[in-house]
Design a protein around this motif. Sequence first.
Motif, mmCIF file in Angstrom:
data_model
loop_
_atom_site.group_PDB
_atom_site.id
_atom_site.type_symbol
_atom_site.label_atom_id
_atom_site.label_comp_id
_atom_site.label_asym_id
_atom_site.label_seq_id
_atom_site.Cartn_x
_atom_site.Cartn_y
_atom_site.Cartn_z
ATOM 1 N N SER A 190 0.825 -1.207 0.000
ATOM 2 C CA SER A 190 0.000 0.000 0.000
ATOM 3 C C SER A 190 0.860 1.259 0.000
ATOM 4 O O SER A 190 0.606 2.216 -0.741
ATOM 5 C CB SER A 190 -0.930 0.000 1.217
ATOM 6 O OG SER A 190 -1.836 1.072 1.164
ATOM 7 N N LEU A 191 1.918 1.262 0.821
ATOM 8 C CA LEU A 191 2.819 2.420 0.889
ATOM 9 C C LEU A 191 3.550 2.636 -0.430
ATOM 10 O O LEU A 191 3.709 3.767 -0.889
ATOM 11 C CB LEU A 191 3.838 2.223 2.019
ATOM 12 C CG LEU A 191 3.292 2.288 3.451
ATOM 13 C CD1 LEU A 191 4.370 1.847 4.436
ATOM 14 C CD2 LEU A 191 2.814 3.695 3.782
ATOM 15 N N VAL A 192 3.995 1.537 -1.039
ATOM 16 C CA VAL A 192 4.726 1.639 -2.311
ATOM 17 C C VAL A 192 3.805 2.125 -3.431
ATOM 18 O O VAL A 192 4.219 2.908 -4.291
ATOM 19 C CB VAL A 192 5.362 0.278 -2.677
ATOM 20 C CG1 VAL A 192 5.889 0.287 -4.109
ATOM 21 C CG2 VAL A 192 6.499 -0.044 -1.714
ATOM 22 N N VAL A 193 2.550 1.662 -3.420
ATOM 23 C CA VAL A 193 1.572 2.129 -4.409
ATOM 24 C C VAL A 193 1.447 3.648 -4.340
ATOM 25 O O VAL A 193 1.519 4.349 -5.358
ATOM 26 C CB VAL A 193 0.191 1.469 -4.172
ATOM 27 C CG1 VAL A 193 -0.914 2.239 -4.892
ATOM 28 C CG2 VAL A 193 0.201 0.036 -4.670
ATOM 29 N N ILE A 194 1.266 4.165 -3.127
ATOM 30 C CA ILE A 194 1.123 5.610 -2.938
ATOM 31 C C ILE A 194 2.416 6.330 -3.345
ATOM 32 O O ILE A 194 2.375 7.385 -3.988
ATOM 33 C CB ILE A 194 0.750 5.923 -1.479
ATOM 34 C CG1 ILE A 194 -0.662 5.397 -1.183
ATOM 35 C CG2 ILE A 194 0.806 7.425 -1.206
ATOM 36 C CD1 ILE A 194 -1.078 5.495 0.262
ATOM 37 N N ALA A 195 3.564 5.755 -2.994
ATOM 38 C CA ALA A 195 4.850 6.366 -3.351
ATOM 39 C C ALA A 195 5.002 6.471 -4.870
ATOM 40 O O ALA A 195 5.390 7.524 -5.395
ATOM 41 C CB ALA A 195 5.992 5.545 -2.756
ATOM 42 N N PHE A 196 4.701 5.394 -5.600
ATOM 43 C CA PHE A 196 4.809 5.398 -7.054
ATOM 44 C C PHE A 196 3.901 6.457 -7.672
ATOM 45 O O PHE A 196 4.302 7.180 -8.597
ATOM 46 C CB PHE A 196 4.453 4.021 -7.625
ATOM 47 C CG PHE A 196 5.639 3.127 -7.828
ATOM 48 C CD1 PHE A 196 6.605 3.433 -8.773
ATOM 49 C CD2 PHE A 196 5.804 1.982 -7.074
ATOM 50 C CE1 PHE A 196 7.715 2.612 -8.970
ATOM 51 C CE2 PHE A 196 6.908 1.153 -7.245
ATOM 52 C CZ PHE A 196 7.859 1.468 -8.200
ATOM 53 N N ILE A 197 2.672 6.542 -7.167
ATOM 54 C CA ILE A 197 1.710 7.501 -7.724
ATOM 55 C C ILE A 197 2.170 8.933 -7.463
ATOM 56 O O ILE A 197 2.140 9.780 -8.363
ATOM 57 C CB ILE A 197 0.312 7.261 -7.129
ATOM 58 C CG1 ILE A 197 -0.231 5.907 -7.608
ATOM 59 C CG2 ILE A 197 -0.644 8.378 -7.524
ATOM 60 C CD1 ILE A 197 -1.494 5.467 -6.916
ATOM 61 N N VAL A 198 2.587 9.205 -6.231
ATOM 62 C CA VAL A 198 3.044 10.557 -5.888
ATOM 63 C C VAL A 198 4.273 10.933 -6.713
ATOM 64 O O VAL A 198 4.381 12.054 -7.224
ATOM 65 C CB VAL A 198 3.344 10.671 -4.375
ATOM 66 C CG1 VAL A 198 4.022 11.992 -4.059
ATOM 67 C CG2 VAL A 198 2.055 10.539 -3.567
ATOM 68 N N ILE A 199 5.206 9.982 -6.863
ATOM 69 C CA ILE A 199 6.404 10.236 -7.661
ATOM 70 C C ILE A 199 6.031 10.562 -9.106
ATOM 71 O O ILE A 199 6.582 11.478 -9.720
ATOM 72 C CB ILE A 199 7.347 9.019 -7.601
ATOM 73 C CG1 ILE A 199 8.081 8.995 -6.255
ATOM 74 C CG2 ILE A 199 8.352 9.038 -8.749
ATOM 75 C CD1 ILE A 199 8.848 7.729 -6.006
ATOM 76 N N GLU A 200 5.071 9.818 -9.635
ATOM 77 C CA GLU A 200 4.629 10.051 -11.012
ATOM 78 C C GLU A 200 3.991 11.431 -11.168
ATOM 79 O O GLU A 200 4.147 12.083 -12.199
ATOM 80 C CB GLU A 200 3.629 8.963 -11.424
ATOM 81 C CG GLU A 200 3.157 9.097 -12.866
ATOM 82 C CD GLU A 200 2.138 8.047 -13.246
ATOM 83 O OE1 GLU A 200 1.505 8.207 -14.301
ATOM 84 O OE2 GLU A 200 1.955 7.071 -12.486
ATOM 85 N N LEU A 201 3.280 11.888 -10.137
ATOM 86 C CA LEU A 201 2.535 13.139 -10.227
ATOM 87 C C LEU A 201 3.295 14.354 -9.697
ATOM 88 O O LEU A 201 2.844 15.486 -9.898
ATOM 89 C CB LEU A 201 1.205 13.004 -9.459
ATOM 90 C CG LEU A 201 0.240 11.932 -9.959
ATOM 91 C CD1 LEU A 201 -1.024 11.922 -9.116
ATOM 92 C CD2 LEU A 201 -0.113 12.161 -11.429
ATOM 93 N N ASN A 202 4.420 14.116 -9.011
ATOM 94 C CA ASN A 202 5.138 15.236 -8.397
ATOM 95 C C ASN A 202 5.621 16.267 -9.410
ATOM 96 O O ASN A 202 5.592 17.472 -9.141
ATOM 97 C CB ASN A 202 6.327 14.724 -7.576
ATOM 98 C CG ASN A 202 5.998 14.621 -6.103
ATOM 99 O OD1 ASN A 202 5.013 15.184 -5.633
ATOM 100 N ND2 ASN A 202 6.812 13.907 -5.362
ATOM 101 N N ALA A 203 6.081 15.800 -10.563
ATOM 102 C CA ALA A 203 6.547 16.732 -11.592
ATOM 103 C C ALA A 203 5.384 17.614 -12.056
ATOM 104 O O ALA A 203 5.538 18.834 -12.218
ATOM 105 C CB ALA A 203 7.141 15.973 -12.768
#
Length: 309
Positions: free
Chosen positions: A267-280
């Motif tokens: 669950s944490l990694v899912v959120i991390a991947f999504i945030v990383i993708e959207l941070n830019a």
Amino acid sequence: MIKQGIKNYFKSLKYFFTPLGTMFLGMMLGFSILLPGIVNAASDMITAVKQLADNIDLDVNSMFNQLWDSVKALGWESPLEAIKTMFTSQWLNEELTKILASILGTDFDTFKNQLVDIVKDFGAQVTVNIAIFIFFWILGFATGFSLVKFLIRRDIARRSLFKLVLANVLNSLLSSALVVLSLWLFTLWEYSIIISLILLLILVGIFALLEAYLIHGFKKIKLKDTVNAKNAGLYMLSNLIIFVISICLTLIAVAINKILGLFVGLSLVVIAFIVIELNAEAFVKSKADAALKNDMHTDEVTADTASHK
């Protein structure tokens, strides 16, 4: 950018239970098929064994007790490996063949070929039901990923349908370009894989910022103020910090409970991947919004000055 990226990650943790919930829902649906399927397969196996000869006396309780002992003997210090082993048809076939040989004795030697075929049929049925279970688990995981991505995007990088289509087209083109570039370098020099990895890390940041600029910042802010080596480095550093935080939180959860910790980590990694993708996108959008507000403020001041004159 780093502060904003980490802030986005912690803010998005409010959706932590969404992928966790959809994963468990998928598992429950999978279990609703897996457990009855295994029970039916076991019933068919027992019936087939007893039909071989009237004098065969199969101690069902002993069989399942020994099978349970075999399950407990697996290396549960590595839960994933233990589960992977337990749900393979080869392991089931070997263990059940040993158990039936110990219980049936001379009857097993007499009907060995038939018993081996019966055990293989049981293993095949179990494997099919496990595949269905895994399908529902993955479906739950994918549903959670999509739902959380939608919710997080709504919070930090909202965009229109046109921009969604544009982003998918740009992402496909830029990803393809990265792959082609890496393959081209590899054909020139075998050891260029090292250079390719370093280059990819840099280009991923630049391409992410470029994609975000084309979606949110085009004609609103200057390209050179957004897509540059400094911002790409800060973007990658932000991503690294988010991953480290996710890994640390996962290790804490695993230390408390290994099985539950794995799900928490997912669950944490899912959120991390999504945030990383959207941070830019979030970074560029915030700069574009700030520029727009500044322009509006300038226009208001100009209009006010003109009215006083």
